[in-house]
Motif scaffolding. Structure first.
Motif, short mmCIF file in Angstrom:
data_model
loop_
_atom_site.label_atom_id
_atom_site.label_comp_id
_atom_site.label_asym_id
_atom_site.label_seq_id
_atom_site.Cartn_x
_atom_site.Cartn_y
_atom_site.Cartn_z
N ALA A 1 57.60 11.27 65.33
CA ALA A 1 58.53 12.61 66.34
C ALA A 1 59.29 12.97 65.27
CB ALA A 1 59.56 12.40 67.75
N LYS A 2 60.04 14.06 64.06
CA LYS A 2 61.04 13.73 63.30
C LYS A 2 62.54 13.50 64.29
CE LYS A 2 61.54 19.42 63.79
NZ LYS A 2 61.15 20.61 63.03
N LYS A 3 63.34 13.12 63.21
CA LYS A 3 64.18 13.40 63.23
C LYS A 3 65.32 14.59 63.97
CE LYS A 3 68.73 11.86 61.63
NZ LYS A 3 69.08 11.13 60.43
N GLY A 4 66.17 14.25 65.48
CA GLY A 4 66.73 15.09 66.10
C GLY A 4 65.29 16.24 66.86
N GLY A 5 64.29 15.95 66.73
CA GLY A 5 63.57 16.44 67.62
C GLY A 5 62.71 18.34 67.16
N SER A 6 62.38 19.05 68.38
CA SER A 6 61.90 20.04 67.91
C SER A 6 62.12 21.33 69.23
CB SER A 6 60.36 20.66 67.56
OG SER A 6 60.21 21.46 67.60
N HIS A 7 62.96 22.88 69.40
CA HIS A 7 63.30 23.56 70.15
C HIS A 7 62.12 23.86 71.29
CE1 HIS A 7 67.23 22.81 70.37
NE2 HIS A 7 67.24 23.27 68.69
N GLY A 8 60.87 24.21 70.41
CA GLY A 8 59.55 24.22 71.08
C GLY A 8 59.25 25.96 70.30
N LEU A 9 58.35 26.42 70.96
CA LEU A 9 58.28 27.86 70.40
C LEU A 9 58.74 28.71 71.98
CD1 LEU A 9 53.93 28.14 69.00
CD2 LEU A 9 56.18 28.34 67.76
N PHE A 10 58.56 28.00 72.81
CA PHE A 10 59.64 29.06 73.66
C PHE A 10 61.48 29.04 74.19
CE2 PHE A 10 55.26 27.93 76.62
CZ PHE A 10 54.74 29.35 76.31
N ARG A 11 61.75 27.73 72.93
CA ARG A 11 63.05 28.35 72.82
C ARG A 11 62.91 28.98 71.76
NH1 ARG A 11 65.59 23.49 75.15
NH2 ARG A 11 67.15 24.59 73.17
N GLU A 12 62.39 28.78 70.92
CA GLU A 12 62.90 29.94 69.86
C GLU A 12 62.69 31.21 70.11
OE1 GLU A 12 60.55 29.10 66.42
OE2 GLU A 12 60.22 27.02 66.37
N ALA A 13 61.48 31.76 70.87
CA ALA A 13 61.58 32.96 71.03
C ALA A 13 62.60 33.34 72.18
CB ALA A 13 60.42 33.27 72.15
N ASP A 14 63.24 32.20 72.96
CA ASP A 14 64.32 32.76 73.90
C ASP A 14 65.58 33.36 73.83
OD1 ASP A 14 65.88 32.39 76.06
OD2 ASP A 14 67.25 30.42 75.45
N GLY A 15 65.30 35.16 74.66
CA GLY A 15 66.36 35.94 74.45
C GLY A 15 65.39 37.03 73.27
#
Length: 268
Positions: free
Chosen positions: A34-48
């Motif tokens: 897992a990369k440093k800082g984690g990842s928001h994921g595709l669903f979070r990227e599309a929020d809004g």
């Protein structure tokens, strides 16, 4: 109106082993690699905004279950993180008959019921009234200096195009490479006609399969070389080649041997 991002997802390309992390994200240190800082994921990227699930008919069954759970409450649950409700407009597309896929057990009927709030059937390319605009747009993307005359458009429009946009794009790419002038006209296309009236720019199926395999081998070789040069860091390799990490992972799953497989890591 949607003010957030438009996030396209190729469902067929999502690796089952990374489904949760790719879609819902993950917290830093949630798993090995897992990369440093984690990842928001595709669903979070599309929020809004809008999440576009392309080729949903090819979505792995495991992913269908995950998506169905998300549609129940629109809640993102990152791996190792805290859950969050998101506002996403979900749009999906497929060229596969989902009723047949359901009958074969390859697609969940309950997921289809949830997705099928509004269905829009797009006509095949050969039946499109805006064929000329599509062809010219595709050619401009391939070669901005090239253009099609009205006569050339008429010849192209007479074809059936069973492969739709992808087939037309490939045909225009080949034409742009073979044409020695910027203007592709009817005379040039007629000169490409075979003895039986079949356009010469349509590749022979066996030759096409051979070329496709050769290109696949070349791409695989380039990715493997870049992996070695990056110390087998997947993320660094993807950034260097301008491709997705999924493409790199698919190369790793190829049965051909890869020296140093044990050292492959996602990295930052």
């Amino acid at each position: 109106a949607r003010t957030g991002s438009f996030v396209p997802v190729n469902c067929a390309a999502l690796p089952e082993s990374l489904i949760e992390a790719e879609l819902f994200g993950y917290a830093e240190g949630a798993f090995t690699g897992a990369k440093k800082g984690g990842s928001h994921g595709l669903f979070r990227e599309a929020d809004g905004g809008t999440l576009f699930l392309d080729e949903i008919g090819d979505m792995p069954v495991a992913l269908q279950s995950v998506l169905l759970r998300f549609l129940d409450d629109w809640t993102v649950r990152p791996v190792g993180g805290t859950k969050k409700v998101v506002d996403v407009l979900l749009v999906s597309a497929t060229n596969a008959p989902l009723d047949a896929a359901i009958a074969r057990g390859r697609f969940r009927s309950d997921l289809l019921y949830r997705l099928n709030a509004l269905e829009i059937m797009l006509p095949p390319l050969a039946a499109r009234a805006d064929f000329a605009q599509i062809a010219r747009h595709l050619l401009h993307k391939i070669d901005p200096s090239a253009r099609l005359t009205d006569g050339a458009i008429e010849i192209l429009a007479r074809r059936k195009w069973p492969g739709n946009i992808r087939e037309l794009r490939n045909a225009l790419t080949r034409l742009s490479l073979e044409a020695e002038v910027e203007v592709i006209d009817a005379a040039f296309l007629e000169a490409q006609q075979g003895a039986e009236g079949t356009p010469a720019f349509v590749p022979d199926p066996e030759l096409h399969a051979s070329l496709k395999e050769n290109l696949h081998d070349l791409q695989r070789s380039q990715i493997r070389e870049a992996l070695a040069n990056s110390g087998y860091n997947v993320s660094r390799t993807a950034r260097k080649l301008g491709i997705s990490r999924n493409t790199v992972y698919r190369t790793l799953r190829d049965p051909a041997p890869l020296l140093g497989d044990d050292h492959v890591r996602a990295g930052k």
